[in-house]
Design a protein around this motif. Structure first.
Motif, PDB file in Angstrom:
ATOM      1  N   SER A   1       0.905  -1.146  -0.015  1.00 33.11           N
ATOM      2  CA  SER A   1       0.050  -0.172   0.012  1.00 33.11           C
ATOM      3  C   SER A   1       0.787   1.273  -0.220  1.00 33.11           C
ATOM      4  O   SER A   1       0.722   2.135  -0.839  1.00 33.11           O
ATOM      5  CB  SER A   1      -0.843  -0.009   1.205  1.00 33.11           C
TER       6      SER A   1
ATOM      7  N   ASP B   1      -5.979  -0.526  -4.336  1.00 33.48           N
ATOM      8  CA  ASP B   1      -5.432  -1.269  -3.249  1.00 33.48           C
ATOM      9  C   ASP B   1      -6.263  -1.970  -2.744  1.00 33.48           C
ATOM     10  O   ASP B   1      -7.238  -1.835  -1.799  1.00 33.48           O
ATOM     11  CB  ASP B   1      -5.121   0.042  -2.249  1.00 33.48           C
ATOM     12  N   GLU B   2      -5.942  -3.464  -2.781  1.00 31.40           N
ATOM     13  CA  GLU B   2      -6.973  -4.554  -2.410  1.00 31.40           C
ATOM     14  C   GLU B   2      -8.375  -4.127  -2.540  1.00 31.40           C
ATOM     15  O   GLU B   2      -9.073  -4.247  -1.490  1.00 31.40           O
ATOM     16  CB  GLU B   2      -6.544  -4.947  -1.030  1.00 31.40           C
TER      17      GLU B   2
HETATM   18 MG   LIG Z   1      -2.185  -2.666   2.451  1.00 26.54          MG
END
Ligand SMILES: [Mg+2]
Ligand SMILES: Nc1ncnc2c1ncn2[C@@H]1O[C@H](COP(=O)(O)OP(=O)(O)OP(=O)(O)O)[C@@H](O)[C@H]1O
Lengths: 394, 259, 481
Positions: free
Chosen positions: B48, B168-169
């Motif tokens: 991240s 991000d995910e």
């Molecule tokens: Mg992360």
């Protein structure tokens, strides 16, 4: 096979029927409360009769016969108690509204500073909050009035700021505008500028909606609102002047004198309440998820629009309800005026008038009614606001 | 390291610290125009942090990052330019709860791109249709399911017509069914030639669309490979371990809900 | 394809990021506006702090016991004259409580400090180290020894009985031994009450006949102890300690502070004053407003319309008016509502006013907690076969109250600060004493000292309490137990 104990269970019984129980309990409680109130009422009537106090609101038309140190309407010793009530009420409203404005501005400032990335400044804001909110308000009022303002020197040795604002034992003396004939022109210009500014904002919005082009409407209408009256002022030959305080003999002439009582009360109320408002503001802004700011930034929004379009609208929902209740508390706290003799409602009406007429029941009832009305108005506003901004959820 | 012919993101010797903690260690990565890169790695490895440096949600202390020829510095103009070109999707959506879906979508076009309102609305409607939720435009985010919210977030990004999208995910807060609806939209997006940098553990997605897979651990890039090569024969010990773990997890998931 | 075989080491951050310089840069001088703010802050500090310290500490007068010690031969004193406070410390703390009797207040204070200190230290230690409960036993020990040493045998016995009881009770479980009624709670309660009252009355009669005031207090204490003892089986020492503080301590204080037996002369409440009075009002206020507030909150959520309407109107009425008007009402109207000849003393009127006022606020705080408990909890409790009061007492209230500890603390802090308002109806709390001290012609002009002192006293108490409650809140976070 039947269990004898189970067979004996009643179908219905007065003692175990929930509805009957509820009715009985309610009647009992109601009777108890009504009984206590009736007992009190009977005793009060008897006591008043014995003391020879006529009940009723006739005293409103009697002559008060005492002086009041500050009044927004005409008042003299010969005025009635009704007038005293009005004077007290207006003074309460005056000191409350001035303090509310100061406390809110200061509270927002301190709350924001508390959140600033600057270590020193945020620590200082924290210290402010922790000191002010942990010391009783009454103490703070007395401190400002008795320990700070009262020992100040007389007008001749007054402390001054640029020779325009003076502080002495007569209070705080500030410049005040005087309106000479011709002032109406400035007023008209001001109103015109307001209308023009509003028009400008509407036009800019429309244009943005249609073309996407932006126009700094708020800044320019602010300019308009400042400039146009100034132009009118010059055109009319400066009919509005500042009346500057000036020392003449043993006192100040000109300007507006804020009495020490008023000054102390405003200082204490607003400094104290600001500490609580600062905490509300901080909590409100901290309640906005950091992800919201990141999302706005990742969309390309600059810090200022992010604040205005994303953070503030969400924070305000959290801040406004406790803020209005702080305002309400401030109005109620203004009744502490009585300890330093500022002539607010409680001081001149529930204090002096009560002592002179002895009509405790009526006077305390009216006083409470006034505060109840103010509270009701404020909580109606709060309900309306909460309903308006409620965020829809699944 | 593979260097694409037409690079759009260039990350050179980037180092970042949180206090004393060295989160990113000498990261070098170049992403080409239209390329789709998947980043994976264990929790806390700095994935991240790395992609958040690309649109300057985080600042790096050493090295250079340039996006579409603009090097990221403290300068606000540069940051503005980069953020306009880069869209980002978050794990927890980060829709603005006080605005309707439509208002969420037109906020940036109106305030950043200075688009006329009507045009912005039309555009938003177009993208909402593309992510298959045109009928939710006047609802508030709180009234939508997680999958729908993430699709709104995608539409909101697309309204800025970004050249690059960072993920991000985006599916890790979602239920399996919703994961599919979001992944479908992402696959669709990949088909349209968007440059995508995607932190995800969805290996099906990675195999299907990724051009390259980057494996990170402990703040550094340990391995970089084509998805086929990476998933079938990871080179580093650490990657093998990591894949083993997520594979066994995926199989367990497959065993408990067979479909 | 790229593979990295060696792991690179973690490096320290660049110089400008670390150490003092990095910290300064990040926190004070990260940008121009930030640097300006720092400078403005520094300027404000330099402008206000040194003069204040100079006045309050450096130039201040601490010695001597007369005004002359403070004043230079000519002109005004440069620093604070703490002598002014020093010579009145007794008054400020105890009011006009006769000097020979002040040990009674001290004893009550020691009991409170020992029992409260043990509770507080227990939770502090547990929060910090996770154990160390042994050490907290030092508090009651110190309390007993101090009472014995300072006040003599009988007071020492009271302290011993009160402070040692929790641990003994929690271990000995005399409840089961004495009654064996563990499975019938209603009967048990009646039996406890009966036994306790009987024993107390017998003791009190016996001692009373012998003219022993303090002994009457002792027997009251004994009665309450018996009551709690009978219910103490299976409880931890801490919870027994807590119920002692709520149930027995007030009884001791009442007997001890008011007096009236032969060897404890009556000290009329007109002579109560100072910080002592403030704490009495605050203590009684919290002890009554919390339970009444809980009842009002339950009433407000009741399904019975009459109860609900009464609760709502009381709460909203009280919350809509200032405390001062309620105090006026209590002091002016309360006597009017009583039959001729019946007299309510001034302190009691203030207590009634403050308690009623704050129960409305407590009610709202508690209601917030009740609302936060999900319906499922009520349903689960009812499904277990519990009736309304049991559902509330055993399931709902423990959770709800825990949720609103911050709200309760804030309300209590408000109450503590608002006790100063009783000075308006001429009670001699700390402000009342200061007012009369300032009117003393031999000591004119020390107003700043007076109010700064009172401010510091209140600040220390309020700030300490708010910090303690934050700690308590952290410890009681759901999921920790
Ligand atoms: Mg992360
Ligand atoms: N603001 C911060 N301050 C200090 N340390 C941080 C901060 N943000 C992240 N970290 C630390 O940096 C490391 C990398 O975090 P990052 O969020 O980039 O990991 P990640 O690879 O995305 O993990 P995950 O898969 O759990 O999201 C972690 O050890 C984390 O604890």
């Amino acid at each position: 096979m039947t269990d004898p104990a189970r067979a004996r269970l009643p179908q219905r019984s007065l003692l175990t029927d929930p509805v009957v129980r509820a009715v009985i309990i309610q009647i009992a409680v109601f009777a108890l409360v009504a009984g206590v109130l009736a007992f009190a009422a009977v005793n009060t009537a008897e006591n008043l009769k014995r003391a020879g106090i006529a009940s009723g609101f006739g005293f409103f038309n009697q002559v008060a016969g005492f002086d009041v140190s500050q009044s927004l309407v005409e008042y003299s010793r010969a005025s009635t108690y009704g007038r005293v009530f009005l004077v007290g009420l207006l003074n309460t409203l005056l000191v409350s509204s001035v303090s509310i404005v100061v406390a809110t501005v200061l509270g927002f400032a301190v709350g924001l500073l508390r959140l600033s990335g600057n270590w020193l400044v945020s620590r200082m804001a924290a210290v402010y909050v922790e000191i002010l909110r942990n010391v009783p308000l009454l103490l703070q009022i007395l401190f400002w009035y008795i320990a700070i303002l009262n020992p100040l020197p007389g007008p001749r040795q007054a402390m001054s700021l640029f020779d325009t604002i003076f502080l002495c034992n007569r209070g705080l003396i500030i410049p005040w505008p005087v309106f000479l004939p011709g002032s109406w022109l400035v007023l008209v210009a001001f109103l015109l500028a307001l209308a023009g500014g509003a028009g400008l904002v509407l036009w800019a919005r429309r244009r943005q909606r249609l073309t996407g082009k932006r126009f700094p409407a708020y800044v320019s209408s602010l300019g308009l609102i400042i400039l146009l009256p100034l132009v009118a002022l010059a055109a009319a030959g400066f009919p509005i002047r500042w009346d500057l305080p000036e020392l003449s003999g043993f006192n100040f002439a000109g300007g507006l004198t804020l009495q020490p009582e008023f000054t102390a009360l405003v200082l204490a109320l607003s400094l104290y309440t600001a500490a609580f408002i600062a905490e509300n503001v901080r909590a409100g802004i901290e309640a906005v998820d950091k992800g919201q700011i990141e999302a706005a930034h990742s969309l390309g929004l600059r810090p200022a629009p992010t604040m205005r379009l994303v953070v503030v609208p969400q924070a305000l929902r959290v801040i406004i309800p406790p803020l209005t209740s702080q305002h309400l508390t401030l109005v109620k706290n203004s009744s502490l005026a009585v300890v330093i003799g500022y002539p607010d409602l409680v001081s001149v009406f529930a204090g002096t008038t009560l002592n002179q007429t002895g009509q405790a029941v009526e006077i305390i009832a009216i006083t409470m009614l006034v505060y109840l009305t103010i509270s009701l108005a404020i909580s109606l506003f709060m309900n309306w606001y909460n309903a308006r901004v409620a965020i829809l959820e699944r | 390291m593979a260097i694409p012919d037409d690079p759009i993101i260039r990350i050179r010797h980037v180092n970042k610290w949180y206090g004393q903690f060295h989160v990113l260690k000498d990261i070098n990565l170049t992403v080409g125009r239209g390329e789709r890169v998947v980043i994976c790695g264990p929790s806390g490895s700095g994935k991240s942090t790395l992609i958040r440096c690309v649109n300057r949600l985080e600042t790096h202390q050493k090295g250079t990052i340039s996006v579409d020829g603009i090097e990221l510095t403290d300068d606000l103009k540069r940051i503005d330019r980069v953020r306009r070109e880069v869209g980002m999707l978050f794990q927890n959506f980060n829709l603005f709860p006080h605005l309707t879906v439509m208002e969420n979508c037109i906020l940036a076009p109106v305030w950043v791109r200075r688009m006329p309102l009507l045009e912005a609305r039309e555009l938003a409607m177009q993208y909402l249709t593309r992510v298959r939720i045109p009928d939710q435009a006047d609802k508030y985010p709180g009234q939508l399911s997680g999958g729908q919210q993430q699709r709104v977030a995608i539409a909101r990004c697309l309204c800025m017509s970004p050249k690059i999208m960072l993920f991000d995910e985006p599916t890790s807060a979602l239920d399996p069914e919703m994961i599919k609806e979001v992944l479908d939209v992402m696959v669709d997006l990949a088909g349209s030639g968007m440059t995508m940098v995607c932190v995800t553990h969805e290996m099906g997605f990675a195999r299907e669309v990724a051009d390259r897979v980057i494996f990170m651990d402990g703040g550094e890039i340990l391995e970089e490979n084509t998805p086929e090569a990476f998933f079938s024969a990871p080179q580093s010990e650490r990657a093998r371990l990591f894949l083993g773990q997520i594979l066994s997890h995926a199989q367990m998931g497959a065993r408990t809900n067979p479909d | 394809m790229y593979v990295k075989r060696e792991r690179s080491p973690s490096l320290p951050p660049p110089r400008s990021e670390a150490g003092v310089v990095g910290w300064l840069r990040a926190n004070l001088f990260s940008s121009w506006p930030n640097a300006l703010m720092t400078l403005a802050g520094l300027a404000l500090l330099l402008y206000s702090l040194p003069p204040f310290l100079k006045w309050a500490v450096i130039d201040a007068n601490w010695l001597g016991d007369s005004r002359e010690g403070c004043l230079p031969p000519l002109g005004d004193a440069a620093g604070a004259c703490w002598v002014f406070i020093k010579v009145r410390l007794g008054l400020l703390m105890y009011g006009f409580y006769p000097e020979a009797e002040r040990w009674r207040i001290d004893l009550a204070g020691i009991l409170l400090a020992a029992a409260g200190g043990q509770l507080v230290a227990g939770s502090l230690l547990r929060a910090a180290t996770g154990r160390g409960r042994r050490l907290t036993g030092l508090f009651p020990l110190a309390g007993v020894l101090l009472s014995l040493a300072l006040f003599g045998i009988l007071p020492g016995l009271v302290a011993c009985a009160y402070l040692a009881a929790p641990d003994i009770l929690a271990r000995a479980r005399p409840g089961r031994l004495l009654l064996g009624l563990a499975h019938r709670p209603q009967l048990h309660l009646a039996a406890r009450l009966g036994l306790a009252a009987g024993a107390g009355a017998a003791l009190a009669l016996g001692f009373g006949a012998a003219g022993q005031g303090l002994a009457v207090a002792l027997s009251l204490l004994a009665a309450s102890l018996i009551f709690i003892a009978l219910g103490a089986y299976g409880q931890s020492a801490a919870s027994v300690r807590f119920s002692l503080l709520l149930g027995v301590y007030p009884v001791i204080c009442y007997a001890l502070l008011l007096g009236g037996g032969l060897d404890l002369p009556l000290v009329d409440t007109d002579n109560w004053g100072g910080l002592f009075l403030t704490l009495v009002i605050a203590g009684v206020g919290i002890a009554t407003s919390l339970p009444v507030g809980i009842l009002l909150a339950l009433g407000r959520r009741s399904r019975m319309p009459v109860i609900k309407a009464l609760s709502v109107s009381f709460i909203e009425f009280i919350r809509g008016v200032p405390l001062i008007s309620v105090l006026f009402m209590a002091s002016v109207m309360l006597p009017l509502t009583l039959p001729a000849g019946m007299h309510v003393n001034k302190l009691l009127r203030a207590l009634v006013g403050v308690s009623l006022f704050y129960s409305a606020y407590m009610a709202e705080v508690v209601r917030g907690g009740l609302q936060a408990i999900p319906r499922g909890q009520y349903e689960a409790a009812e499904a277990l076969g519990l009736r309304y009061w049991r559902v509330m007492r055993l399931v709902i209230l423990p959770q709800a109250l825990r949720l609103v500890i911050p709200g309760i603390t804030n309300t209590f802090l408000g109450l503590l600060k608002d006790t100063t308002l009783v000075a308006v109806i001429n009670l001699m709390d700390i402000l009342g004493i200061l007012k009369s001290a300032l009117a003393d012609t031999r000591w004119l002009g020390f107003t700043k000292e007076a109010y700064v002192f009172a401010g510091v006293v209140f600040w220390v108490i309020c700030f300490g309490l708010s910090r303690y409650s934050m700690l308590l809140e952290k410890r009681l976070k759901p999921g920790r137990n």
